[in-house]
Write an enzyme that holds these catalytic residues in place. Structure first.
Site, mmCIF file in Angstrom:
data_model
loop_
_atom_site.group_PDB
_atom_site.id
_atom_site.type_symbol
_atom_site.label_atom_id
_atom_site.label_comp_id
_atom_site.label_asym_id
_atom_site.label_seq_id
_atom_site.Cartn_x
_atom_site.Cartn_y
_atom_site.Cartn_z
ATOM 1 N N LYS A 39 -0.350 0.644 32.476
ATOM 2 C CA LYS A 39 -0.513 0.410 31.695
ATOM 3 C C LYS A 39 0.128 -0.939 30.421
ATOM 4 C CE LYS A 39 -3.994 2.318 28.881
ATOM 5 N NZ LYS A 39 -5.400 3.109 28.704
ATOM 6 N N GLY A 91 -7.723 -5.471 25.703
ATOM 7 C CA GLY A 91 -8.710 -6.770 26.061
ATOM 8 C C GLY A 91 -8.559 -6.536 27.691
ATOM 9 N N GLU A 99 -9.584 5.977 19.604
ATOM 10 C CA GLU A 99 -10.614 6.450 20.558
ATOM 11 C C GLU A 99 -10.160 7.311 21.889
ATOM 12 O OE1 GLU A 99 -12.286 1.824 21.139
ATOM 13 O OE2 GLU A 99 -11.084 1.542 22.266
ATOM 14 N N ARG A 133 -8.686 -1.603 12.538
ATOM 15 C CA ARG A 133 -9.709 -2.154 11.824
ATOM 16 C C ARG A 133 -10.864 -2.431 11.957
ATOM 17 N NH1 ARG A 133 -12.667 -3.846 16.307
ATOM 18 N NH2 ARG A 133 -11.759 -3.538 18.572
HETATM 19 P P1 ADP Z 1 -7.642 -2.545 26.273
HETATM 20 O O1 ADP Z 1 -6.986 -1.984 24.710
HETATM 21 O O2 ADP Z 1 -6.883 -3.358 27.398
HETATM 22 O O3 ADP Z 1 -8.588 -2.561 26.017
HETATM 23 P P2 ADP Z 1 -7.513 1.286 27.043
HETATM 24 O O4 ADP Z 1 -6.106 1.308 26.649
HETATM 25 O O5 ADP Z 1 -8.560 0.821 25.812
HETATM 26 O O6 ADP Z 1 -7.222 -0.653 27.162
HETATM 27 O O7 ADP Z 1 -7.939 1.057 28.652
HETATM 28 C C1 ADP Z 1 -9.263 -0.105 28.486
HETATM 29 C C2 ADP Z 1 -10.307 0.437 29.715
HETATM 30 O O8 ADP Z 1 -9.829 1.000 30.575
HETATM 31 C C3 ADP Z 1 -11.059 2.417 28.655
HETATM 32 O O9 ADP Z 1 -11.781 1.645 27.828
HETATM 33 C C4 ADP Z 1 -11.162 2.921 30.445
HETATM 34 O O10 ADP Z 1 -12.855 2.256 30.918
HETATM 35 C C5 ADP Z 1 -10.404 2.119 31.071
HETATM 36 N N1 ADP Z 1 -9.022 3.372 31.390
HETATM 37 C C6 ADP Z 1 -7.600 3.230 30.389
HETATM 38 N N2 ADP Z 1 -7.142 3.921 30.344
HETATM 39 C C7 ADP Z 1 -7.738 5.180 31.335
HETATM 40 C C8 ADP Z 1 -7.135 5.917 31.926
HETATM 41 N N3 ADP Z 1 -6.242 7.146 30.842
HETATM 42 N N4 ADP Z 1 -7.894 7.184 32.583
HETATM 43 C C9 ADP Z 1 -9.344 6.349 32.795
HETATM 44 N N5 ADP Z 1 -9.490 4.782 32.323
HETATM 45 C C10 ADP Z 1 -8.770 4.548 31.878
#
Ligand code: ADP
Length: 447
Positions: free
Chosen positions: A158, A164, A275, A292
């Protein structure tokens, strides 16, 4: 308290902020784009200023024009709402430089929590549960391979600056890892100008559970319990509810307290959401912090009685939080359905156009947060949400029945909406038993 604030947003959240400000005796100025010139919420603002053409890049994202509008109208503060400039630390900094209060965190606090690697470090210190994975940015591939083998595949790469869903790659074995890291880095540089990526465990069957928190400028922070947002399509939340069902109370309280500690450590003021994903063993892992107010904040307002938007304005004006932790109690259960002008039968294609008929739901425990009136023309420029239907019940079953009834009262025409989908989801055994995971809606739609 402020005499006048400017709202740098549109639609239902602009209306929500106007309502909170009015209750506080604060005047409002709404900026708007040419595409929103007939926006019904503008009638309720004390003043309105057009800041450009329909595309967001020519209006709602124009920092220079928003600041000019604030100066022109003697606004003392700016509420960014959600989306647009709400998580833009540069904007918060420009506000500060211009001596306009940004209703939200300082740019420093936003940076500490908005950058995912820095947020994860702070979370560890606060005792907030995080995913196992690399401690910081991946610098050497060998180190990433070692950690991936240690925690076991699948893993996810990540972007630290991510948002997004961009810059993310799920990786199933060592062979895929190198390419995934390189392509995630490239995407992160292209999207965010920051190529830092990290790696963590990928959870397959998980629920999305988040904790609402509030902080002030005096070092106080409280949590307002949690919400479940497991019912999603393409990472877009469809139904949110709270408190999250089927979570052991002791575990819930511990996670919620750790989220409050995290924002206390970040010296954060305003509303935020921490979250998490939760696995079937009720283990929590932090995903990210949204710095926010969120679309689904009414769920929490309904079952705690705390006005989150009003509090965010009060704390920005320097007042201490009106609530201590032990005053915040869970009362019953709340559910929110997002009403989107989309056609579920046509792959959720957005449906801009004129709303010719609009009959809102009502009655006890029913709240409709919407900027729409009969004859409103939905512009094609923005997202398709035309409102949020929220219900409160004495328990979850009561809230489900109330939501079914409220959905059947809503009559919107001729625009297609997500209401029939919500009706289907609310009848489904997986929803009724809260035995679901973040892919359950997509699996259902595929069938
Ligand atoms: P963004 O800021 O791009 O939205 P997030 O960290 O909130 O990124 O992750 C977006 C989505 O990706 C999460 O809601 C989940 O569905 C999936 N996701 C992210 N990290 C994981 C993880 N470690 N395991 C499983 N799904 C993940």
């Amino acid at each position: 308290m402020f005499g006048r604030i400017l709202i740098a947003n549109r639609g239902e959240i602009a209306l929500r902020i106007i309502r909170a400000a009015r209750e506080l005796g604060v005047q409002t100025v709404c900026v708007y784009s040419e595409a929103d010139a007939d926006g019904p919420w503008l009638d309720l603002a004390d003043e309105k200023v057009c800041i450009g053409k329909g595309p967001s890049a020519d209006s709602y994202l124009r920092i220079d024009r928003i600041i000019s509008a604030a100066e022109m109208t003697d606004s003392e503060a700016i509420h960014p709402g959600y989306g647009f400039l709400s998580e833009n630390a540069h904007f918060a900094e420009v506000c500060r430089d211009c001596e306009i209060e940004f209703i939200g965190p300082t740019p420093e606090a936003m940076g500490r929590l908005g950058d995912k690697i820095s947020c994860k470090r702070l979370a560890k210190e606060a005792g907030t549960p995080v995913f196992p994975g690399t401690d910081g940015e991946i610098e050497e591939l060998d180190e990433a391979i070692e950690i991936a083998n240690e925690i076991g595949f699948p893993v996810i790469v990540k972007a630290s600056a991510g948002g997004g869903g961009r810059g993310m790659r799920v990786v199933h074995d060592v062979a895929e890892l190198k390419a995934a890291v390189t392509s995630a880095q490239q995407e992160a540089i292209a999207s965010f100008g920051n190529g830092a990526v990290y790696l963590e465990k990928f959870l397959d069957k998980a629920r999305h559970i988040e904790v609402q928190v509030l902080g002030d400028k005096h070092g106080n922070a409280v949590h307002l319990y949690n919400r479940d947002c497991t019912s999603q399509r393409r990472h877009q939340k469809l139904i949110e509810e709270g408190p999250a069902p089927n979570v052991d109370e002791a575990i819930r309280d511990k996670v919620c307290e750790s989220a409050a500690e995290l924002i206390r450590k970040a010296k954060y003021s305003g509303a935020a959401t921490v979250e998490f994903l939760m696995n079937q063993e009720q283990e929590f892992f932090m995903l990210e912090v949204n710095t926010r107010v969120q679309v689904e904040h009414p769920v929490t307002e309904m079952f705690t009685g705390v006005d989150i938007v009003r509090e965010s304005i009060r704390v920005a004006a320097g007042e201490p939080l009106a609530w201590t932790q032990d005053q915040i109690k869970i009362n019953g259960h709340a559910i929110e359905c997002r009403l989107n002008a989309e056609d579920p039968d046509m792959n959720f294609m957005p449906q801009p156009g004129t709303i010719e008929s609009w009959r809102p739901a009502g009655g006890p425990g029913v709240r409709l947060d919407s900027h729409v009136i009969e004859g409103y023309r939905i512009p094609p420029n923005y997202d398709s949400m035309i409102g949020k239907l929220i219900v409160h019940g004495h328990d979850r079953n009561d809230a489900i029945s109330r939501m079914r009834s409220a959905l059947s009262e809503m009559k919107i025409g001729p625009i297609k909406t997500t209401i029939p989908l919500h009706q289907r989801l609310l009848e489904h055994p997986s929803f009724i038993s809260a035995d679901f995971d973040i892919n359950w809606v997509e699996r259902l739609l595929d069938e």
